[in-house]
Design an enzyme around this catalytic site. Sequence first.
Site, short mmCIF file in Angstrom:
data_model
loop_
_atom_site.label_atom_id
_atom_site.label_comp_id
_atom_site.label_asym_id
_atom_site.label_seq_id
_atom_site.Cartn_x
_atom_site.Cartn_y
_atom_site.Cartn_z
N ASN A 179 0.85 -1.20 0.00
CA ASN A 179 0.00 0.00 0.00
C ASN A 179 0.89 1.25 0.00
O ASN A 179 1.54 1.57 0.99
CB ASN A 179 -0.89 -0.06 1.25
N ASP B 273 -1.00 -3.86 10.25
CA ASP B 273 -2.32 -4.30 9.84
C ASP B 273 -3.30 -3.34 10.50
O ASP B 273 -3.14 -2.99 11.67
CB ASP B 273 -2.62 -5.74 10.25
N SER B 274 -4.25 -2.90 9.72
CA SER B 274 -5.11 -1.84 10.24
C SER B 274 -6.48 -1.95 9.62
O SER B 274 -6.69 -2.69 8.66
CB SER B 274 -4.48 -0.49 9.90
N PHE C 132 -6.47 8.11 2.27
CA PHE C 132 -6.85 6.99 1.40
C PHE C 132 -7.96 6.21 2.06
O PHE C 132 -8.43 6.55 3.15
CB PHE C 132 -5.62 6.09 1.13
N TYR D 211 -10.85 4.66 3.81
CA TYR D 211 -12.08 5.18 4.42
C TYR D 211 -11.90 6.60 5.00
O TYR D 211 -12.81 7.10 5.67
CB TYR D 211 -12.53 4.22 5.54
N ASP D 212 -10.77 7.23 4.75
CA ASP D 212 -10.53 8.57 5.32
C ASP D 212 -11.65 9.58 5.02
O ASP D 212 -12.02 10.35 5.91
CB ASP D 212 -9.18 9.13 4.84
P1 IMP Z 1 -4.45 -3.87 5.46
O1 IMP Z 1 -3.55 -3.50 4.34
O2 IMP Z 1 -4.88 -5.29 5.48
O3 IMP Z 1 -3.91 -3.41 6.79
O4 IMP Z 1 -5.78 -3.07 5.15
C1 IMP Z 1 -6.18 -2.03 5.90
C2 IMP Z 1 -7.38 -1.38 5.25
O5 IMP Z 1 -8.05 -0.63 6.27
C3 IMP Z 1 -6.99 -0.37 4.19
O6 IMP Z 1 -6.94 -0.91 2.92
C4 IMP Z 1 -8.09 0.66 4.34
O7 IMP Z 1 -9.24 0.20 3.71
C5 IMP Z 1 -8.37 0.65 5.82
N1 IMP Z 1 -7.50 1.62 6.50
C6 IMP Z 1 -6.44 1.36 7.31
N2 IMP Z 1 -5.85 2.49 7.71
C7 IMP Z 1 -6.54 3.48 7.12
C8 IMP Z 1 -6.36 4.89 7.14
O8 IMP Z 1 -5.44 5.46 7.75
N3 IMP Z 1 -7.27 5.58 6.43
C9 IMP Z 1 -8.27 5.01 5.73
N4 IMP Z 1 -8.46 3.71 5.65
C10 IMP Z 1 -7.58 2.93 6.36
#
Ligand code: IMP
Length: 204
Positions: free
Chosen positions: A10, A70-71, A157, A159-160
């Site tokens: 990402n 992971d977020s 990016f 859901y911001d």
């Molecule tokens: P990951 O790459 O599996 O951690 O996916 C995390 C997903 O959560 C991202 O693709 C976004 O959809 C959402 N997400 C995580 N952090 C953010 C952020 O800072 N802003 C907006 N969306 C976020």
Amino acid sequence: MKTLIFATGNKDKVREVKEMLEGLDVRVLSLKEAGLDPEIVEDGESFRENSLIKARTVYALCGEAVLADDSGLEIDAFDGAPGVYSSRYMGEDTPYTVKCGAILERLKDVPDEERGADFRCAISFICPDGKGGCTEYCEEGAVYGRIAYAPAGNNGFGYDPIFYLPELGKTTSELSDEEKNALSHRGRALRAVKPHIVRWITEE
Ligand code: IMP
């Protein structure tokens, strides 16, 4: 200078993390910049488990120090969904305008006090321990807000545009990168992990 691989594809996360680690004596490389394309099976049930899975997979592949996050977004009215499925919600390739639109539609008659949500992040850091093994760290961060009534802003990016911070009267998409890093889930988790990174950088 030591090298730290950030285990993500990402580019928005890469930008945020590079900005936050600026000034440290370390070269941060994305997976792409490191020439790595690992198959990562994110089948953990928590942000913590998934960030460790990513970090361990990449560490096993290259043996270099690794950072992995992971977020995701947890919406109270959806019992915490999409959570660890945030990027897969409605399909990985579905544009975020569509995903955000669907969330707004589902919440269209829901009042302020039931629109609570949080962004949550776990960051894992694995580094060689100098004795042939490695040391693992994992720290978490969260930011609490609400789901907006309409998208707003052009930064950030995912859901911001619909993640609204009542105390600022803005979505996280209306913040500069610097403002977002100061209060975001990723900023908080990274600041908690940073002392471990600094120790690793300064040790022999
Ligand atoms: P990951 O790459 O599996 O951690 O996916 C995390 C997903 O959560 C991202 O693709 C976004 O959809 C959402 N997400 C995580 N952090 C953010 C952020 O800072 N802003 C907006 N969306 C976020």
